[in-house]
Structures are given as C-alpha cells and as structure tokens.
Design an enzyme around this catalytic site. Sequence first.
Site, PDB file in Angstrom:
ATOM      1  N   VAL A  83       2.404  -4.865   5.768  1.00 28.32           N
ATOM      2  CA  VAL A  83       1.586  -5.806   5.287  1.00 28.32           C
ATOM      3  C   VAL A  83       1.935  -6.686   4.166  1.00 28.32           C
ATOM      4  O   VAL A  83       2.475  -5.653   3.193  1.00 28.32           O
ATOM      5  CB  VAL A  83       0.322  -5.158   5.013  1.00 28.32           C
ATOM      6  CG1 VAL A  83      -0.960  -6.235   4.407  1.00 28.32           C
ATOM      7  CG2 VAL A  83      -0.397  -4.523   6.075  1.00 28.32           C
ATOM      8  N   LYS A  84       2.160  -7.811   4.155  1.00 27.36           N
ATOM      9  CA  LYS A  84       2.758  -8.638   3.214  1.00 27.36           C
ATOM     10  C   LYS A  84       1.810  -9.089   2.126  1.00 27.36           C
ATOM     11  O   LYS A  84       0.713  -9.863   2.595  1.00 27.36           O
ATOM     12  CB  LYS A  84       3.565  -9.709   3.572  1.00 27.36           C
ATOM     13  CG  LYS A  84       4.766 -10.154   2.959  1.00 27.36           C
ATOM     14  CD  LYS A  84       5.489 -11.173   3.969  1.00 27.36           C
ATOM     15  CE  LYS A  84       6.733 -11.948   2.904  1.00 27.36           C
ATOM     16  NZ  LYS A  84       7.301 -13.062   3.950  1.00 27.36           N
ATOM     17  N   ILE A  85       1.938  -8.786   0.772  1.00 25.91           N
ATOM     18  CA  ILE A  85       0.828  -9.098  -0.316  1.00 25.91           C
ATOM     19  C   ILE A  85       1.560  -9.501  -1.429  1.00 25.91           C
ATOM     20  O   ILE A  85       2.591  -9.338  -1.872  1.00 25.91           O
ATOM     21  CB  ILE A  85       0.193  -7.647  -0.625  1.00 25.91           C
ATOM     22  CG1 ILE A  85      -0.409  -7.114   0.754  1.00 25.91           C
ATOM     23  CG2 ILE A  85      -0.649  -7.771  -1.739  1.00 25.91           C
ATOM     24  CD1 ILE A  85      -0.872  -5.638   0.344  1.00 25.91           C
TER      25      ILE A  85
END
Length: 216
Positions: A83-85
């Site tokens: 998950v890119k945050i």
Amino acid sequence: MHIFLDTANFDELRSAAKLGVVSGVTTNPSLMAKENNADLKSVITEIASIIDGPISAEVISLDAAGMIKEARDIAKWSPNVVVKIPITPAGLEATSVLSKEHIKCNLTLCFSPNQALLVALAGAAYVSPFVGRLDDITHDGMQLVTDVVTIYKQYDFSTQVIAASIRHPLHCLSAAKAGAHIATVPYKVLMQMIKHPLTDIGIERFMADWNSISKT
Ligand code: E4P
C-alpha cells in the site's frame, strides 16, 4: 539493486517481464490517469498476474482513518500488494497501524532525510525518495537517496529504499552506487539501460563477418 517497473501499462509490463529482470511494480494516480483507468483493483490484479513481486497501489484518502480502510481493502487484492501512502501526519499514523497488522506500506513523495527517518520509525516496508522531482528544482535528488541509505544502515532499519522519480539511466547507476535496495524505473529507462552503441556495432560486425564466411 532490484529493478521495479514504474507503470500501469500492461503492454510495457508484459514486455519487461519477459526479460526476467523486473521484480516489482509501482503505480500512482498519475500513472493510472495516463492509462485512463480508474479501476485500481482490476489493474493491480492484472499486474499481479504478470509480475511476481511487490506491487504498490496508492491510497487516495487524505485522512488516517480513510487510508487505513483503503489499505485493508487493497491488501486483500493480492498477496504481493504493497500500500502506497504519502508522507503526511495522517500517512505516518496510518502506517504505524497498518505495519502492526503486517500490511506492507511504501511511503511515497519523500523529499527529505527526516521524512525517511520517520517512515522507518513508523515501521514501513519501503520509502520512496523522489530523485527527478528534486533535480527539477535544482536540488541534488540522488544525495537524498545516499543520505537515507546512510541513516538506515546506521540504525539497522529494515525499511527498503526505492529510488523513485527516475528519469534516465544515469539515475539508475547512481542509485545502485548509493546503495538503494530498489530503483523503480519507467519502461523507457529500462530499455535505455540495455542499449549500448558498441553492442549494436559489435553485433553488426559479427553478423557481417559470419555472413562473409558462411556464403563462401
Ligand atoms: C514511484 O513510486 C513514483 O510514483 C514515481 O517514480 C514518480 O515519478 P515522476 O516524478 O516521474 O512522476
């Protein structure tokens, strides 16, 4: 240093996958827009069928609760999904929660070593320093990669450094020399890395010489 492909284009991914040198993929909302495809789940699922490695899918929520909810859903799409945050207070809060749930996070839009330090402390699996965008504003983007690698080594952090916003093959070479774990590269740059005029000239000469004897 591992190579990830920075794209949401299936043709590029299929073509690059055949080379056997790509071990992951990064996407972002701009790359999705380039493909005119807002169905992130179907894109990530398709990518997972092409490349066997970590695939980053970016959240679009800006608040921690929204990011956590999105991330928990994204994490179910494929065992390899990351998950890119973005690095904001909400992003760090979400990462701290998600890391404890063993959901891998790639903290993006990193422009300073202090941001990268906080990313590691929050337990993220990856940090993405953006080299090209810093170069664009006359800052030394690769120095950021070097600084982050140095800091992580010093404290034995397990967070991996993904040199991102790569614009040309020299960025890849410099990232490898700086000790980045990964460089995520556009397809065009991957092709440029392969190319060398002396290789082309060498093949031409070998073929010409072979033809000169095989026809006699
Ligand atoms: C990767 O994770 C980044 O989203 C990407 O490398 C950004 O590249 P750009 O600065 O060329 O848009």
